[in-house]
Design an enzyme around this catalytic site. Structure first.
Site, short mmCIF file in Angstrom:
data_model
loop_
_atom_site.label_atom_id
_atom_site.label_comp_id
_atom_site.label_asym_id
_atom_site.label_seq_id
_atom_site.Cartn_x
_atom_site.Cartn_y
_atom_site.Cartn_z
N PRO A 8 0.82 -1.21 0.00
CA PRO A 8 0.00 0.00 0.00
C PRO A 8 0.86 1.26 0.00
CG PRO A 8 -0.90 -1.61 1.51
CD PRO A 8 0.40 -2.17 1.03
N CYS A 9 0.54 2.16 -0.93
CA CYS A 9 1.41 3.33 -1.14
C CYS A 9 1.03 4.51 -0.25
CB CYS A 9 1.37 3.76 -2.61
SG CYS A 9 -0.27 4.27 -3.18
#
Length: 343
Positions: free
Chosen positions: A78-79
């Site tokens: 997840p960025c």
């Protein structure tokens, strides 16, 4: 030589789909978002494991690799914790997922590794540790920030891409498109049927546009392609934009331009007020199908089993968080070129 992959943080399958287009077999994807199970499996003929990467073991993933295959472990953690919009906020527990990615590399010892994330990750110690550990484990590592239009995507997304190999030096294929050859919004979505705000096309439940309030309908009619809310009559300007804190947000309530790539798709890309997500010529926000195509998903990609299963927030999340299919294809082509050099 058969390359077989497992896709961590697989989402709706953008990276997997791109890898498969280059002939790489992806056997399984791992994600905690159960909404992704249907699109991942039906479009990719692969197993969806509804688990957190923190809860899965290397032994479990090793069962998906046939004997003698070149093992690929892929993923996009997840960025959001690393995004420029999160800078200065308390440390997000999702930072640790990159360490779990590293742990699984240790347990599996794949021949190939690839990951994708926001460019801001380059500044974080967790990424430098991840990369150093790969090098210390005998991997050749190449990473670079990719500007998506350089590879034929009609979207100005920038992403950090890493490829690593235990079999020899590896690189990312050079750009495939010059600026004069960039794909535009027109190239990508002009073939789709017209819609009004709030409509759903009868032949494609994903080609649906969010509704607009009366004032937002007036605003989009007053909006120019690539313009800003400063183009509107004063009576349409929102109060928040008159404050010092709101004057800098010029792209919200904006229209795209036909003759340029789109802005980066986000999880809120179906909302006219959430960015430059207004259709270039129709008085509405882009549809979910248009957003998916701008993420380089094929027109036929299925995201929900039936119209009754479509939830706008879940669709926005799956499309906005996806690795663009074309970017997965670029990684796959880089791997295929690498294998040619070692065989």
């Amino acid at each position: 030589m058969q390359v077989v992959g497992v896709d961590l943080f697989c989402g709706a399958g953008g990276l997997t789909h791109g890898l498969k287009k280059t002939g790489i077999t992806v056997k399984a994807g791992v994600d905690i978002d159960l909404a992704c199970k249907f699109p991942y499996e039906v479009n990719n003929n692969a197993v969806f494991l509804h688990k957190s990467v923190s809860e899965i073991s290397g032994a479990e993933l090793l069962s998906f690799y046939p004997s003698g295959a070149i093992k690929l472990l892929a993923g996009c953690a997840p960025c959001q914790p690393f995004s420029k919009y999160s800078q200065g906020r308390p440390r997000d527990e999702r930072w640790g997922l990159l360490y779990h990615f590293s742990r699984l590399i240790d347990e599996i010892l794949p021949d190939l590794v690839t990951m994708e994330n926001v460019p801001e990750l380059l500044k974080h110690g967790v990424y430098l540790e991840f990369k150093s550990k790969l090098i210390d484990s005998g991997y050749s590592v190449k990473d670079k920030v990719v500007f998506c239009p350089d590879y034929g995507m009609a979207q100005t997304r920038r992403r950090l891409v890493l490829v690593a190999s235990r079999m020899g030096n590896i690189d990312i294929i050079p750009a495939t498109h010059k600026p004069s050859e960039y794909q535009t919004v027109y190239d990508a979505i002009s073939h789709l049927p017209e819609l009004k705000a709030g409509e759903v096309h009868p032949d494609d439940p994903l080609h649906r546009a969010g509704g607009l309030t009366e004032i937002n309908l007036k605003r989009i009619r007053a909006s120019k392609p690539n313009g800003t809310w400063r183009d509107w009559p004063n009576e349409l300007v929102a109060k928040c934009h008159l404050k010092d804190s709101g004057r800098g947000y010029s792209s919200v309530y904006g229209r795209m331009a036909w003759n340029e790539p789109s802005p980066t798709m986000t999880t809120q890309c179906y909302g006219y007020g959430n960015g430059r997500f207004g259709h270039p010529s129709q008085d509405r926000a882009i549809s979910f199908r248009e957003a998916a195509i701008l993420q380089s998903f094929p027109d036929s990609y299925q995201f929900a089993e039936s119209q009754a299963d479509i939830q706008m927030a879940a669709l926005g999340r799956m499309i906005g968080n996806a690795v663009p299919v074309r970017l997965g294809e670029v990684v796959g082509l880089s791997i295929k070129e690498h294998i040619k050099t070692i065989t």
